[in-house]
Structures are given as C-alpha cells and as structure tokens.
Design an enzyme around this catalytic site. Structure first.
Site, PDB file in Angstrom:
ATOM      1  CG  ASP A  77      -2.039   0.996   1.124  1.00 62.96           C
ATOM      2  OD1 ASP A  77      -3.202   0.566   1.093  1.00 62.96           O
ATOM      3  OD2 ASP A  77      -1.766   2.216   1.072  1.00 62.96           O
ATOM      4  CB  ILE A  78       0.969   4.121  -2.287  1.00 61.14           C
ATOM      5  CG1 ILE A  78       2.109   4.958  -2.826  1.00 61.14           C
ATOM      6  CG2 ILE A  78      -0.285   4.940  -2.112  1.00 61.14           C
ATOM      7  CD1 ILE A  78       1.889   5.420  -4.248  1.00 61.14           C
ATOM      8  CD  GLU A 120      -7.997   5.835  -1.289  1.00 56.37           C
ATOM      9  OE1 GLU A 120      -7.003   5.923  -2.008  1.00 56.37           O
ATOM     10  OE2 GLU A 120      -7.949   5.720  -0.043  1.00 56.37           O
ATOM     11  CG  HIS A 131      -8.329  -3.171  -2.229  1.00 55.39           C
ATOM     12  ND1 HIS A 131      -9.262  -2.518  -3.010  1.00 55.39           N
ATOM     13  CD2 HIS A 131      -8.179  -2.401  -1.120  1.00 55.39           C
ATOM     14  CE1 HIS A 131      -9.648  -1.405  -2.392  1.00 55.39           C
ATOM     15  NE2 HIS A 131      -9.016  -1.320  -1.246  1.00 55.39           N
ATOM     16  CG  HIS A 141      -6.456  -2.851   3.366  1.00 59.47           C
ATOM     17  ND1 HIS A 141      -5.736  -1.711   3.125  1.00 59.47           N
ATOM     18  CD2 HIS A 141      -7.687  -2.630   2.815  1.00 59.47           C
ATOM     19  CE1 HIS A 141      -6.480  -0.834   2.476  1.00 59.47           C
ATOM     20  NE2 HIS A 141      -7.675  -1.368   2.276  1.00 59.47           N
TER      21      HIS A 141
END
Ligand code: AMP
Length: 131
Positions: free
Chosen positions: A29-30, A88, A93, A95
C-alpha cells in the site's frame, strides 16, 4: 476505464510488488498504516469483493494467506491483520497489515511516511520470504 489497480497489474503504474500468480497480485500500500502493509487483488477487475464467486474468493484467501506467511517472516509483528473496505478504489482488495497492537490497524489516522527506497526494501524482504 481501467482501475488504478488494473493499471498496476498491467505495469502502467509502478508498484512495490510482493507476490503474483496467474490470478492474483500483491503489492505494498502506498500509504501504509504499518510497515509491510500489503494489498492483495484479483487481476480480473471486480469492484466489490463479495461479488467474487466462491471458488475464486477461496483461492484469493489462500493466496493472501501465503502473503501473510511471508509478511510474518519478513516483518517484526505479532500477527497479520486482514481488512476489506474498498471505499476508495473500486477494485476488490484485501489489506494485510503486520500488527503488534490493535491501533496498528487504524485506517483513519496519519499514515506512515516511508521513502520509495524504504518501501522497496520492505517489498524485497516480503518477496524473498514468499513461498
Ligand atoms: P480502500 O479502497 O478504502 O480499501 O483504500 C484503498 C487503499 O489503496 C488505500 O489504503 C490507498 O493507500 C491504497 N492505494 C491507492 N492507490 C494506490 C497505489 N497506486 N499504490 C498502492 N496503494 C494504493
């Protein structure tokens, strides 16, 4: 239009890849909430995780488990926490967050500030531990 995550899978947008097979892709994750915070996505673009058919969702979870095992080896943590939100980015996805305490998985606060070099180093460590 392709989602930002489909563009990552296609290599059009850079990412810190952690693992991949023919169906799934995992990358850092960025904006990590903890060191080693990783996203696991299906390569096929599906917005909502609970629209994924049962068999594929099972395979996605099994792939996420392998990523989590690699995170456990590569990152100092008590265990790996799992969360799904998807508010978002409209591409399913999971996490996966290495945690030592509950607050390590707080998504509403300030994110870690990590340089690209630090992210690359963490991704390399998880990649090396992935079996
Ligand atoms: P959510 O859809 O609420 O589960 O959050 C989307 C997550 O994707 C956030 O944690 C973002 O930091 C992460 N994210 C968004 N764009 C990128 C990107 N280009 N590379 C890696 N992670 C991203």
């Amino acid at each position: 239009m392709a989602s930002i995550f489909s563009r990552i899978v296609a290599g059009e947008i850079p990412s810190h890849k952690v693992a991949e097979n023919d169906e799934f892709f995992a990358f850092l994750d960025i904006n990590p909430v903890a060191v080693g915070h990783t996203l696991v996505i299906p390569k096929q673009e599906i917005d909502y995780i609970f629209d994924i058919d049962d068999a594929k969702l099972g395979r996605m979870m099994a792939f996420a488990k392998r990523v989590a095992r690699a995170q456990e080896k590569a990152i100092t943590c008590k265990r790996v926490g799992l969360a799904v939100m998807g508010l978002e980015v409209p591409h399913a996805h999971i996490h996966l967050v290495p945690i030592t305490k509950e607050s390590d998985m707080y998504f509403g606060g300030k994110k870690l500030e990590m340089t690209q070099a630090e992210l690359a180093d963490v991704a390399a460590k998880i990649r090396a531990a992935f079996e």
